[in-house]
Enzyme design. Sequence first.
Site, PDB file in Angstrom:
ATOM      1  N   HIS A  99       0.814  -1.220   0.000  1.00 17.55           N
ATOM      2  CA  HIS A  99       0.000   0.000   0.000  1.00 17.55           C
ATOM      3  C   HIS A  99       0.849   1.273   0.000  1.00 17.55           C
ATOM      4  O   HIS A  99       0.317   2.371  -0.156  1.00 17.55           O
ATOM      5  CB  HIS A  99      -0.989  -0.004   1.176  1.00 17.55           C
ATOM      6  CG  HIS A  99      -0.391   0.226   2.525  1.00 17.55           C
ATOM      7  ND1 HIS A  99      -0.111  -0.798   3.398  1.00 17.55           N
ATOM      8  CD2 HIS A  99      -0.029   1.353   3.171  1.00 17.55           C
ATOM      9  CE1 HIS A  99       0.389  -0.312   4.517  1.00 17.55           C
ATOM     10  NE2 HIS A  99       0.444   1.001   4.400  1.00 17.55           N
ATOM     11  N   ASP A 129       0.309  -7.581   1.277  1.00 13.85           N
ATOM     12  CA  ASP A 129       0.701  -6.193   1.539  1.00 13.85           C
ATOM     13  C   ASP A 129       2.216  -6.075   1.659  1.00 13.85           C
ATOM     14  O   ASP A 129       2.734  -5.393   2.537  1.00 13.85           O
ATOM     15  CB  ASP A 129       0.012  -5.643   2.788  1.00 13.85           C
ATOM     16  CG  ASP A 129       0.052  -4.117   2.845  1.00 13.85           C
ATOM     17  OD1 ASP A 129       0.273  -3.497   1.793  1.00 13.85           O
ATOM     18  OD2 ASP A 129      -0.117  -3.553   3.933  1.00 13.85           O
ATOM     19  N   GLY A 203       2.730   6.204   8.312  1.00 12.86           N
ATOM     20  CA  GLY A 203       4.094   6.531   7.882  1.00 12.86           C
ATOM     21  C   GLY A 203       5.091   5.487   8.344  1.00 12.86           C
ATOM     22  O   GLY A 203       6.159   5.345   7.773  1.00 12.86           O
ATOM     23  N   ASN A 204       4.736   4.746   9.420  1.00  6.17           N
ATOM     24  CA  ASN A 204       5.561   3.631   9.877  1.00  6.17           C
ATOM     25  C   ASN A 204       5.442   2.431   8.943  1.00  6.17           C
ATOM     26  O   ASN A 204       6.244   1.498   9.021  1.00  6.17           O
ATOM     27  CB  ASN A 204       5.159   3.182  11.280  1.00  6.17           C
ATOM     28  CG  ASN A 204       5.939   3.883  12.374  1.00  6.17           C
ATOM     29  OD1 ASN A 204       5.366   4.595  13.188  1.00  6.17           O
ATOM     30  ND2 ASN A 204       7.245   3.684  12.397  1.00  6.17           N
ATOM     31  N   SER A 205       4.421   2.414   8.103  1.00  9.03           N
ATOM     32  CA  SER A 205       4.181   1.268   7.229  1.00  9.03           C
ATOM     33  C   SER A 205       5.422   0.937   6.405  1.00  9.03           C
ATOM     34  O   SER A 205       6.012   1.808   5.763  1.00  9.03           O
ATOM     35  CB  SER A 205       3.023   1.566   6.279  1.00  9.03           C
ATOM     36  OG  SER A 205       1.810   1.706   6.976  1.00  9.03           O
ATOM     37  N   GLY A 262      -5.736 -26.304  -2.906  1.00  7.87           N
ATOM     38  CA  GLY A 262      -6.768 -27.001  -3.671  1.00  7.87           C
ATOM     39  C   GLY A 262      -7.905 -27.506  -2.807  1.00  7.87           C
ATOM     40  O   GLY A 262      -8.520 -28.536  -3.112  1.00  7.87           O
TER      41      GLY A 262
END
Length: 457
Positions: A99, A129, A203-205, A262
Site C-alpha cells: 500500500h 501487503d 508513515g511507519n508502514s 486445492g
Amino acid sequence: MRRTATILLCLFLPLQAAAEQVPQSQAQISLSFAPLVKEAAPAVVNIYASRVVQDRSPFAGDPLFGGLFRDFQARPRVQNSLGSGVILSEDGYVVSNYHVVGQATDIRVVLNDRREFEADVLLADEEADLAILQLKNAKDMPFLDLRNSETVEVGELVLAIGNPFGVGQTVSSGIVSGLARTGTATGNGRGYFIQTDAPINPGNSGGALIDVSGRLIGVNTSILTRSGGSNGIGFAIPSALVQQFVQQARDGQTGFQRPWAGMTGQPVDADLSDSLGLGVPGGVVVVQMHPASPFAASGLTPGDVVLAVDGEPVNTPPEMIYRMSVRGIGAEAEITYVRDGKQEIAKVAMIPPPDEPPAERTVIDQDGVLPGLSLARINPAVSAEMGLSTQAKGIVVLDPGPFGARAGLQQGDILNAIDGVDIVSPTEVDALLRDAAPRIQIDAQRGNRRLVLRFRI
C-alpha cells in the site's frame, strides 16, 4: 540481593563499551537502546512514491446523465504516498508495504544519511501487503539480517523504526504482545501477523520491527485504532514470509506465488470439535477438495482435520496458507491431521495452482459485440487469480471492458449461457453474442447468486 546486584551492574557498565556494541543482555538493555538503534537505523529508509491516477467521471454508469456527459473527461492527478522500508542486502533489495509502493510510477528512497536513490518494484502482492524494491546503482548498502520469525516469543523486547507522520526517522519500543494474529489488520493485507505494543503510526508502514540483537523479525504494516493514532495494537508481517518474497524476487518473479492447497476449510470451534470427537478445539477441517489438490494426492479427504504444518499448529485457513507460503513452492511440507480420532502424518508437495485444463484467455476485439471483454476458462490457476471457489466451473470474466460493464457484467462473473446456449469455451463467446444480437440474454453467476442480464445492442 540478586536483583540489587543486577541494578548495580547496569549502573556501572563502562559507557565506552556500551557505545561500541549491540546490547547482549537485559542489563545492557536497561542502560540504553542507543547502540542498537545506531546499528540498525541506517538500514531503515523513507520512501516517497507517486502514481498518476485517472479519476472516474462522476456521471459514469448513470442511466440518465451517462449519455449526455459521455465526452466528459476527468483529469488525471498525481497521488502521493509516504512510508518506510528496510534494506535487506548490500545490493539494495528493499522490503516495504504494497500500500506504500504498489502501482507507483515514481519511487524515491531516502537513506538515513540523506542519500537518495530511485527504485524499481521487482515483486508486489496486494494480499500480503508486501513489495520488494531494488535501488538503482546501489552497492555496499547497510542492511538488516533476517531472523526466523518462527522463533519469536510473546514478551520479547522489540523496537519499531520508521517515519511516522512524515516527521523523520523515529524509534519506539515495546514488546511482542501476540502471535498468529489473523484477520485483524486493516487495509488489504490478510493473513498472519506479529502483534506489538511498540507505537506504530501512519508513515511507519513498511518500517522495521527488530529484536534486541538488531535482526528484522517483521515489517510494520498496520494498527488497530478508532482515533487514527496508535493505541498500542500494531501488526507486523513476519520475516519468514519476507524471506520468501526476497527469494522469489531474486528468481525473477513479479507476483508472489503461493503454494496451492486445492481445498476449502473452516476453523474447528468447540461445537465442531465435539462433533468430530477431538475434545479440544483446534485445527482446520477440510470441507471441499479439488481432484488435483496435492492434499488429495497425499491421501487427505473431506472431513479430515489439519492440525499442523511442519509441526507448527494451524487454527485458521489463512494461518495454514501462511505456513505453506513460508515453506515455499517446490518444497514438501509435513502435514499432521486427524481422521476418525486417529492422528496421521502426510507429506504434501507445495505446488503452484495448475493451469490445466488450458485457460484459453480471450479478449474480444474492436469488431466484436462487446469489445474489450476479457474471458478465461476456469482452472485452478484462474480460480486462485480471481479468488473463486475450488469447485467453480465455467467461463469467468477477467475484465468486462467498457461495453460489457454497461451491459451489467462485472469482474469475476461466471458466464453459463447466451440465449439459452451453454458456453463451452471462451473463444466462442463472441460468435454466440453475434448470433443472439440485437437482443441478448446472458445467464451468469455472481458469487452465490444467479442472474440474467438482458440488453440490446
